[in-house]
Scaffold this motif. Structure first.
Motif, short mmCIF file in Angstrom:
data_model
loop_
_atom_site.label_atom_id
_atom_site.label_comp_id
_atom_site.label_asym_id
_atom_site.label_seq_id
_atom_site.Cartn_x
_atom_site.Cartn_y
_atom_site.Cartn_z
N ALA A 10 0.80 -1.21 0.00
CA ALA A 10 0.00 0.00 0.00
C ALA A 10 0.84 1.26 0.00
CB ALA A 10 -0.91 0.01 1.23
N ASP A 11 2.17 1.13 0.18
CA ASP A 11 2.98 2.33 0.30
C ASP A 11 3.14 3.00 -1.06
OD1 ASP A 11 4.52 -0.22 0.15
OD2 ASP A 11 6.10 1.17 -0.47
N PRO A 12 3.09 4.32 -1.10
CA PRO A 12 3.23 5.01 -2.36
C PRO A 12 4.68 5.05 -2.79
CG PRO A 12 3.05 6.58 -0.56
CD PRO A 12 2.85 5.24 0.03
N PRO A 13 4.93 5.18 -4.09
CA PRO A 13 6.31 5.27 -4.53
C PRO A 13 6.96 6.55 -4.04
CG PRO A 13 4.79 5.72 -6.34
CD PRO A 13 3.97 5.24 -5.20
N SER A 14 8.23 6.45 -3.71
CA SER A 14 8.96 7.62 -3.24
C SER A 14 9.46 8.41 -4.43
CB SER A 14 10.15 7.18 -2.38
OG SER A 14 11.08 6.50 -3.18
N ALA A 15 10.15 9.51 -4.11
CA ALA A 15 10.73 10.30 -5.19
C ALA A 15 11.72 9.50 -5.99
CB ALA A 15 11.41 11.54 -4.59
N ALA A 16 12.39 8.56 -5.33
CA ALA A 16 13.36 7.73 -6.03
C ALA A 16 12.71 6.89 -7.11
CB ALA A 16 14.10 6.83 -5.03
N ALA A 17 11.42 6.61 -6.94
CA ALA A 17 10.73 5.78 -7.93
C ALA A 17 10.57 6.49 -9.26
CB ALA A 17 9.37 5.34 -7.39
N ASP A 18 10.71 7.79 -9.27
CA ASP A 18 10.54 8.55 -10.50
C ASP A 18 11.86 8.84 -11.19
OD1 ASP A 18 7.79 8.72 -10.05
OD2 ASP A 18 8.04 10.47 -8.74
N GLN A 19 12.92 8.22 -10.71
CA GLN A 19 14.22 8.50 -11.29
C GLN A 19 14.41 7.80 -12.62
OE1 GLN A 19 17.08 7.48 -8.30
NE2 GLN A 19 16.58 9.23 -7.02
N GLY A 401 1.36 -4.92 1.69
CA GLY A 401 0.24 -4.46 2.49
C GLY A 401 0.64 -3.74 3.75
N VAL A 402 1.90 -3.30 3.84
CA VAL A 402 2.42 -2.64 5.04
C VAL A 402 2.47 -1.13 4.79
CG1 VAL A 402 4.46 -2.38 6.51
CG2 VAL A 402 3.77 -4.64 5.71
N PRO A 403 1.99 -0.32 5.73
CA PRO A 403 2.06 1.13 5.55
C PRO A 403 3.49 1.62 5.53
CG PRO A 403 1.37 0.58 7.78
CD PRO A 403 1.35 -0.69 7.01
N THR A 404 3.70 2.75 4.90
CA THR A 404 5.05 3.31 4.78
C THR A 404 5.72 3.50 6.13
OG1 THR A 404 4.35 4.48 2.77
CG2 THR A 404 6.36 5.24 3.84
N LEU A 475 -0.92 -17.50 2.64
CA LEU A 475 -0.32 -16.30 2.06
C LEU A 475 -1.09 -15.77 0.86
CD1 LEU A 475 2.10 -17.76 3.61
CD2 LEU A 475 3.57 -16.51 2.07
N THR A 476 -2.06 -16.51 0.38
CA THR A 476 -2.76 -16.10 -0.84
C THR A 476 -4.07 -15.40 -0.56
OG1 THR A 476 -3.85 -18.27 -1.00
CG2 THR A 476 -1.74 -18.00 -2.14
N ARG A 477 -4.35 -15.16 0.71
CA ARG A 477 -5.61 -14.49 1.04
C ARG A 477 -5.58 -13.03 0.58
NH1 ARG A 477 -4.43 -14.20 7.54
NH2 ARG A 477 -2.87 -12.55 7.45
N ARG A 478 -6.69 -12.54 0.18
CA ARG A 478 -6.79 -11.12 -0.17
C ARG A 478 -6.98 -10.30 1.09
NH1 ARG A 478 -7.62 -10.01 -5.55
NH2 ARG A 478 -8.08 -11.79 -6.89
N THR A 479 -6.29 -9.19 1.18
CA THR A 479 -6.39 -8.35 2.35
C THR A 479 -6.57 -6.91 1.93
OG1 THR A 479 -4.00 -8.13 2.40
CG2 THR A 479 -4.94 -9.86 3.77
N THR A 480 -7.13 -6.14 2.83
CA THR A 480 -7.30 -4.72 2.58
C THR A 480 -6.03 -3.98 2.97
OG1 THR A 480 -9.64 -4.88 3.04
CG2 THR A 480 -8.67 -2.68 3.10
N PRO A 481 -5.37 -3.26 2.07
CA PRO A 481 -4.15 -2.56 2.42
C PRO A 481 -4.36 -1.60 3.58
CG PRO A 481 -4.49 -2.57 0.04
CD PRO A 481 -5.75 -3.06 0.66
N THR A 482 -3.35 -1.50 4.38
CA THR A 482 -3.39 -0.59 5.52
C THR A 482 -2.95 0.80 5.09
OG1 THR A 482 -2.81 -2.44 6.92
CG2 THR A 482 -2.56 -0.25 7.86
N PRO A 483 -3.70 1.83 5.38
CA PRO A 483 -3.34 3.16 4.88
C PRO A 483 -2.15 3.71 5.62
CG PRO A 483 -5.26 3.27 6.30
CD PRO A 483 -4.97 1.82 6.14
#
Length: 483
Positions: A10-19, A401-404, A475-483
């Motif tokens: 669920a974590d958003p890409p960082s600035a490094a992801a846009d490099q 599924g882990v928050p930033t 490990l294959t269960r669907r889960t709701t990402p944590t914000p």
């Protein structure tokens, strides 16, 4: 077997992801950092006899050259991951690399046993900061999707290859230049990675309120508890489960870890947030990773022993024969993300665990008068393929599924479970192998008795992996990402 996707991050890409173009270089640096951590756990093993003769180590001292690193590394991974969250991953990674490199130099220059052991412990401290911070940076740099899968494939390849490379480099450097060259090589690698990290990694903002919110009570209890646990397990593998030191260490570890669990539920900013274990598939992924760690460490311990003690190989020759295993591991890690996109992560993980179990079953058929081509090459290639693919899938599940704000803690946790699983697995497998060898007594040649012990260890390893395979549906269960 369900092929439903593993929990998605669920974590958003960082600035490094846009490099863009810069991301491969960032990944190369982070993978090199992980390689250095894994390499330093195995590169010393082959050099221990020369270390003993060169610096005057006792039998217990030789064990402590290995255990001092493992104790510090395993006990401090959780605090290292949490500090990465609170202070920023780049800052903690650079600090860890600096400590790791300086400690490697100190080990190479050590003139007494206690200095060498202290330097090894300091290496472990640095590694405990490097591993979770580097993994967290990989997850921040690569957003969810195929690119992240490929990045984790690279991560898995270097992680698995580090063990085999350590045996190979340790044997070559020790025979050519002596035992100090082993630590010089690690120091040079650490310095190169540190310089590249300073240049290529951009700053990462802390996800918490700085060091003021650091969980001191949780850190103290879990560190002391894990030190006692890892010490007890490693001592049990050498001296037996009834040794007073083993019983005392485990007796001390149990209440400390129970107190840690209690404190984490009451502290407002815990070292290991309880919510982390309910995020995605974190809990089952770490459980299976512990089982994988148990057989992983045993593999790189028993295969070289079999080759040297039963087949009469030199350290260098034993190291060279690890190359096919390392290559197979890298191939397994590289193709796992592609296979997961086509067949589903759950299916790939189950197939990888089945492949790994089959390889260990094949290894359990080794003979005392065997050969590399007839007894070792085929099964270790199969094991390498399964190990690489399984590691990639489990690492991804353990941080998905882990928050930033908890990314570093998740990285610390998955490394901790692999380390603790390895210590427990080696203790159990070593005990069973020794018991099987001793039961043969003098009725058979010594190399035959030793081989019987190694076969037992590989057979039990196959059973451990089979248990892990049975757990993969969790490990294959669907889960709701944590914000």
């Amino acid at each position: 077997m369900s092929s439903a996707p593993l929990a998605q991050p669920a974590d958003p890409p960082s600035a490094a992801a846009d490099q863009g173009v810069g991301r491969p270089r960032v990944l190369a640096v982070l993978a090199a950092a992980q390689f250095a951590v894994v390499l330093s756990t195995s590169i010393v093993n082959v050099a221990l006899p020369q270390v003993r003769d060169g610096i005057g180590l006792s039998g217990d001292g030789m064990a402590w050259v290995v255990n001092a690193y493992g104790l510090a590394f395993g006990a401090l991974l959780l605090p290292g991951g949490r500090l990465a969250d609170l202070l920023g991953q780049r800052r903690v990674l650079l600090t860890g690399l600096a400590v790791f490199t300086a400690a490697s130099v100190a080990a190479a220059l050590s003139a007494s046993p206690w200095l060498l052991i202290a330097a090894r412990a300091a290496q472990g401290v640095g590694a405990a900061a490097i591993a979770p911070a580097a993994l967290s940076l990989v997850m921040r740099t690569y957003p969810p999707g195929p690119a992240r899968g490929k990045a984790l494939g690279v991560w898995g390849a270097v992680s698995g290859a580090g063990g085999a490379a350590g045996v190979l480099l340790g044997g070559a450097l020790t025979e050519a230049f002596g035992w100090r060259a082993v630590f010089v090589a690690v120091a040079v690698l650490g310095a190169i990675v540190l310089a590249a990290s300073v240049r290529l990694l951009s700053a990462t903002p802390p996800a918490g309120h700085g060091i003021r919110s650091f969980d001191v009570g949780g850190t103290a209890t879990v560190t002391l508890g894990l030190v006692a646990l890892v010490y007890g397990l490693t001592t049990a593998g050498r001296d037996g489960w009834t040794d007073p030191r083993v019983l005392t260490a485990i007796t001390v570890a149990a209440p400390l870890l129970a107190l840690f669990a209690l404190l984490e539920r009451r502290y407002t900013a815990p070292l290991l947030p309880p919510r982390l274990l309910t995020s995605g598939a974190v809990a089952p992924a770490n459980l299976v990773m512990a089982l994988l760690g148990a057989v992983w460490v045993g593999l790189f311990f028993f295969v070289p022993l079999y080759q040297q003690q039963a087949l009469g190989y030199s350290p260098l020759r034993a190291g060279l024969t690890q190359l096919p295993l390392a290559v197979a591991n890298m191939i397994g890690a590289a193709i796992a993300p592609r296979l997961a996109r086509r067949f589903g992560p759950g299916t790939v993980l189950a197939a990888a665990m089945a492949t790994l179990a089959g390889g260990f079953l094949w290894l359990s058929r080794i003979s005392a008068n065997g050969s590399f081509l007839g007894d070792v090459l085929g099964p270790t290639v199969v094991v390498g393929l399964g190990l690489g693919a399984a590691f990639v899938q489990l690492t991804g599940a353990a941080v998905a599924g882990v928050p930033t704000a908890d990314a570093g803690s998740a990285g610390g946790l998955v490394n901790t479970t692999r380390q603790i699983g390895g210590a427990l697995g080696l203790a159990v497998l070593g005990t069973l192998a020794t018991a099987r060898t001793e039961s043969a007594g003098f009725a058979v040649p010594h190399e035959v008795a030793l081989t019987d012990g190694y076969r037992t260890a590989f057979l039990v390893s196959a059973g451990i992996v089979a248990v892990g395979a049975l757990l993969t549906p969790l490990l294959t269960r669907r889960t709701t990402p944590t914000p």
